[in-house]
Design an enzyme around this catalytic site. Structure first.
Site, PDB file in Angstrom:
ATOM      1  N   ARG A  40     -11.873   3.771   7.619  1.00  0.00           N
ATOM      2  CA  ARG A  40     -10.620   3.705   6.870  1.00  0.00           C
ATOM      3  C   ARG A  40      -9.411   4.243   7.632  1.00  0.00           C
ATOM      4  O   ARG A  40      -8.359   3.620   7.667  1.00  0.00           O
ATOM      5  CB  ARG A  40     -10.770   4.490   5.551  1.00  0.00           C
ATOM      6  CG  ARG A  40     -11.633   3.793   4.540  1.00  0.00           C
ATOM      7  CD  ARG A  40     -12.047   4.724   3.409  1.00  0.00           C
ATOM      8  NE  ARG A  40     -10.915   5.264   2.690  1.00  0.00           N
ATOM      9  CZ  ARG A  40     -11.022   6.190   1.742  1.00  0.00           C
ATOM     10  NH1 ARG A  40     -12.215   6.655   1.417  1.00  0.00           N
ATOM     11  NH2 ARG A  40      -9.955   6.640   1.115  1.00  0.00           N
ATOM     12  N   HIS A  86     -12.724  -6.329   1.725  1.00  0.00           N
ATOM     13  CA  HIS A  86     -12.279  -4.930   1.594  1.00  0.00           C
ATOM     14  C   HIS A  86     -12.266  -4.504   0.123  1.00  0.00           C
ATOM     15  O   HIS A  86     -11.212  -4.513  -0.530  1.00  0.00           O
ATOM     16  CB  HIS A  86     -10.876  -4.789   2.200  1.00  0.00           C
ATOM     17  CG  HIS A  86     -10.480  -3.376   2.486  1.00  0.00           C
ATOM     18  ND1 HIS A  86     -10.986  -2.655   3.539  1.00  0.00           N
ATOM     19  CD2 HIS A  86      -9.616  -2.542   1.845  1.00  0.00           C
ATOM     20  CE1 HIS A  86     -10.450  -1.447   3.564  1.00  0.00           C
ATOM     21  NE2 HIS A  86      -9.618  -1.349   2.534  1.00  0.00           N
ATOM     22  N   TYR A 130       5.529 -10.900  -6.806  1.00  0.00           N
ATOM     23  CA  TYR A 130       6.894 -11.349  -6.542  1.00  0.00           C
ATOM     24  C   TYR A 130       7.160 -11.600  -5.049  1.00  0.00           C
ATOM     25  O   TYR A 130       8.224 -12.127  -4.709  1.00  0.00           O
ATOM     26  CB  TYR A 130       7.895 -10.309  -7.047  1.00  0.00           C
ATOM     27  CG  TYR A 130       7.851 -10.094  -8.531  1.00  0.00           C
ATOM     28  CD1 TYR A 130       7.989 -11.163  -9.425  1.00  0.00           C
ATOM     29  CD2 TYR A 130       7.666  -8.827  -9.043  1.00  0.00           C
ATOM     30  CE1 TYR A 130       7.941 -10.950 -10.793  1.00  0.00           C
ATOM     31  CE2 TYR A 130       7.626  -8.601 -10.400  1.00  0.00           C
ATOM     32  CZ  TYR A 130       7.757  -9.676 -11.280  1.00  0.00           C
ATOM     33  OH  TYR A 130       7.711  -9.462 -12.635  1.00  0.00           O
TER      34      TYR A 130
END
Length: 823
Positions: A40, A86, A130
């Site tokens: 990570r 993921h 958006y």
């Protein structure tokens, strides 16, 4: 009762194991830590990506969301990444996607975004529904050739798909875009860099595997932040590149006048809105005086923070207060990345070496893949060509066969075709029997064979493989590199020592043991020639003076060493001492290595943005070299290469020229040669130079004079035993370089070998210093004007065993009005 319990019901109890809680906790914590570190938080040193970034880019690649495709909803990209590769939550994936689209975070953004992806004011990106995204063109270079078995793949989290362990990475992304992250017990913070500089350094490493970090820093001069601004000082940069850790001071770019201060660039990762708010708070609380108004005029074109000043406020004072509290930050470099799955702190060279090893493996595997494909195609074409050469027999065999399988068997028996070849031959159309089709197949076969030869050459020859890497890096540089944005400024603060040092001419004395000092020129009144002079240095036993020269306290001194390195310091940094003082060891001023000694020193007013002036050097073995002054603007505290010297050769003299001078090279045997300086083409710092004069026997070069006929009337020559003469400049006719030259001064047992040469004019003064530390200053016109082939007159009366060490000329405009001293 126990005998009545079924045997199966006791089975789970038999699987219980006893463990010490501290051991179990320790192992579990280690497993968790390594999962965070490798899975990570830390980037891979090969492609510079963390798993989440790599998975996002690979998911976009698999979905066809390339730079040539239309933008895709960010929510779609996040969903495919989360579903296939993921499984850690959509917000973390979207944050990573947004950062790759931010031009103020990434030096080379990997995602081309549409919509609001955040701002330098700390505004978060708009919701993923958006915004839209696709890969940027340079991101595709990270994935180039991934389908050619160039990298290893592993199964995804649920075993349904394969994902790459690392991307092929056609450029060193770790350095270009940097990385930051906090793991368990460690963190990384790699600054971004300029793509062109990083590629130049990588190519230099390919061509010079034994190069040093210092050599690579001639290409990668410093981090290059996407927000520009300034890095203060060079030593911290050197430490970061040398050790992998360092603290860089990053200062805002601003312009100040009497009325206001305008900030146009902010330090990397600074939050503009919060910064303006803190400045306003300091003004309101009275911590920041002199500010009348503060407003943000920033727009899409860039940062513009205007700080209006009160009448009578000192702009420099306000600017200094802003720097101390708000406009200067520290970037802590921690160049930590995964190498073979293990976290390592890497210096600059190690970072590029890990990348090059990876790229070497990628190109090798790609070449093997392409070679296998080319050989397969050549095999098919070879069969088709054989069939075309025997078209009648092939057609007859096929016509006589009962079915397709029988036709294949007949062809294999007749021509020893392989299964793949007969499959293609049986599928051939009659139209392919035309002569035009045959010619096309023959042309393709020749092209495939040439490709096979080239691929085999790459696989068999390491230098060819590295050449492919180098060519591809150059192409990426040509396509994507841009100008540096972050500048490097000296660590001079608001008030420097230089501001407190008056500008004056001084004499700087250097000894063979590298003791150095400066003395005021006013301490030495002119004397008539032929005197003994006065004490100029009290040397320690066994030490001798090596050079004396004139410099202004604010000039740069370039100290050239016997190893071809050059170091830089200001004249005022050399300690001022009295005539009888020994001086200070140069190792306290310069970072000299063991056995490294100063051979020549030249003073220079400026080192930056000056391609019209040159440092012209002469070596003991007769080589001459010119290098533009601006190539010495980035001199590290550890020095940089100034000239590459052959074994046994040494630097003897350096002159500052401007392209309009003639050069006169003089030897100890009294020979000299004059030629136009433009006969020596400008060269890089790593060059050896060209032949200046042909030496006979054991003769060697002792000096170099830069002659400007409009300023200089005579050539001054001085010998070891203190004799000297002036000869008209015209007496030294111009020749082509690298000849034997003409006699400069007659040398014999009385006056000794020549030791110095210089160009002089009316009103100049001559400063001669002996090896034992005696010094005399005398007008040049006191030295007789005679022809070239003469011995000269006594300039300095030397004691037995003493000899002239160095000669300096004080130009007429700097000699002052001193009266001659008969002492």
């Amino acid at each position: 009762m126990s005998s009545d319990i079924p045997e199966d019901s006791a089975a789970p109890a038999r699987r219980v194991e006893t463990a010490r809680i501290e051991q179990e906790m320790e192992q579990s914590y280690i497993d968790y830590a390594m999962s965070v570190i490798a899975g990570r938080a830390l980037p891979d040193a090969r492609d510079g990506l963390k798993p989440v970034h790599r998975r996002i880019l690979y998911a976009m690649h698999e979905a066809g969301v390339t730079s040539r495709a239309s933008h895709r909803k960010s929510s779609s990209v996040v969903g495919e990444t989360m579903g296939d590769f993921h499984p850690h939550g959509d917000s973390a994936i979207y944050d990573a996607l947004a950062r790759m689209a931010q031009g103020f975070s990434m030096r080379a953004p990997l995602v081309d975004g549409q919509g609001n992806f955040g701002s330098v004011d700390g505004d978060p990106p708009a919701a993923m529904r958006y915004t839209e995204a696709r890969m940027s063109p340079i991101a595709e270079e990270l994935l180039a050739d991934i389908g050619k078995d160039t990298v290893d793949f592993s199964t995804n989290y649920d075993g349904r798909k394969q994902e790459p362990d690392v991307l092929p990475a056609a450029f060193p992304n770790l350095l270009v875009n940097g990385s930051s992250g906090i793991a368990v017990g460690m963190s990384t913070n790699v600054p971004p860099h300029n793509l062109g500089e990083v590629i130049d350094a990588t190519i230099h490493l390919i061509e010079n595997p034994d190069c040093t970090v210092e050599d690579l820093m001639e290409h990668v001069v410093a981090p290059d932040f996407p927000t520009g601004a300034n890095i203060v000082g060079r030593n911290a940069i050197y430490k970061a590149y040398k050790t992998g850790r360092g603290r860089l001071r990053v200062r805002a770019e601003m312009e100040a006048d009497e009325d206001r201060i305008v900030v146009t660039e902010l330090p990397y990762q600074a939050n503009k809105a919060r910064l303006i708010e803190r400045i306003a708070d300091d003004v309101n609380e009275g911590k920041l005086d002199g500010v009348r108004d503060l407003r943000d005029e920033s727009d899409r074109d860039g940062i513009r923070i205007v700080i209006e000043l009160k009448r009578g406020a000192n702009p420099d004072v306000v600017k200094n207060q802003l720097l101390e509290s708000h406009l200067e930050t520290t970037f802590g470099v921690i160049n930590l990345a995964l190498v073979d799955g293990q976290p390592r702190v890497l210096d600059l060279k190690e970072t590029l070496e890990v990348y090059l090893d990876h790229r070497r493996e990628v190109v090798r595997r790609r070449s093997e893949y392409d070679l296998a494909e080319a050989e397969d195609r050549a095999h098919i074409l070879d069969g088709r060509l054989t069939a075309l050469e025997n078209a009648d027999e092939v057609v007859e065999l096929i016509q006589d066969a009962a079915d397709r399988d029988a036709a294949k068997a007949a062809l294999k028996a007749a021509f020893d075709f392989s299964d793949d070849q007969v499959d293609h031959i049986v599928a051939m159309q009659l139209g392919s029997l035309t002569s035009m089709e045959t010619a096309a197949i023959e042309e393709e076969y020749a092209e495939v064979q040439a490709r096979i030869d080239r691929l085999e050459e790459i696989l068999d020859n390491e230098s060819e493989l590295l050449g492919v890497i180098e060519d591809e890096l150059r192409e990426i540089k040509a396509d994507y590199a841009d100008e540096r944005r972050t500048r490097i400024i000296e660590d001079d603060g608001e008030v420097t020592d230089e501001d407190l040092i008056p500008q004056e001419d001084t004499l700087v004395v250097v000894s063979e043991d590298d003791y150095i000092k400066r003395m005021s020129l006013s301490a030495f009144d002119p004397q008539h020639r032929g005197g003994k002079g006065i004490i100029g240095a009290d040397l320690k036993e066994g030490d001798r003076v090596s050079s004396v020269f004139l410099a202004n306290t604010h000039d740069y001194l370039l100290c050239f060493t016997n190893r071809g390195q050059v170091y830089k310091l200001k004249t005022y940094q050399v300690p001022e001492m009295g005539r009888t003082a020994r001086g200070k060891s140069a190792v306290n001023l310069l970072d000299l290595d063991d056995g490294e000694e100063i051979e020549a020193v030249v003073d220079c007013e400026s080192l930056e943005d000056d391609a019209e002036r040159y440092l012209t050097m002469a070596t003991r073995d007769g080589r001459v070299k010119r290098t533009a002054v601006d190539e010495f603007g980035n001199i590290l505290s550890t020095g940089i290469r100034a000239i590459r010297l052959a074994e046994g050769d040494a630097l003897v003299d350096v002159e500052l020229t401007d392209g309009d001078h003639d050069l006169i090279v003089a030897t100890g045997g009294g020979m000299s040669i004059r030629f136009d300086e433009n006969e020596v083409r400008p060269m890089g710092r790593d060059a050896r130079g060209v032949g200046g004069i042909k030496l006979e026997g054991s003769d060697h070069v002792v000096g170099l004079a830069a002659v400007d006929p409009t300023d200089h009337d005579w050539v001054l020559s001085v010998t070891d035993n203190g004799y000297g003469k002036r000869s008209p400049v015209d007496a030294y006719r111009q020749q082509s370089r690298y000849g034997k030259g003409l006699i400069d001064i007659k040398t014999n047992e009385r006056n000794g070998p020549a030791c110095a040469i210089d160009a002089v004019g009316p009103g100049d003064d001559l400063v001669v210093m002996s090896e034992d530390g005696q010094i005399i200053r005398t007008p040049v016109e006191d030295v007789s004007t005679v022809g070239r082939n003469t011995m000269g007159v006594i300039v300095m009366d030397l004691d037995a065993g003493d000899a002239v060490a160095s000669v300096a000329v004080i130009p007429a405009e700097r000699t002052g009005e001193g009266e001659l001293d008969d002492a």
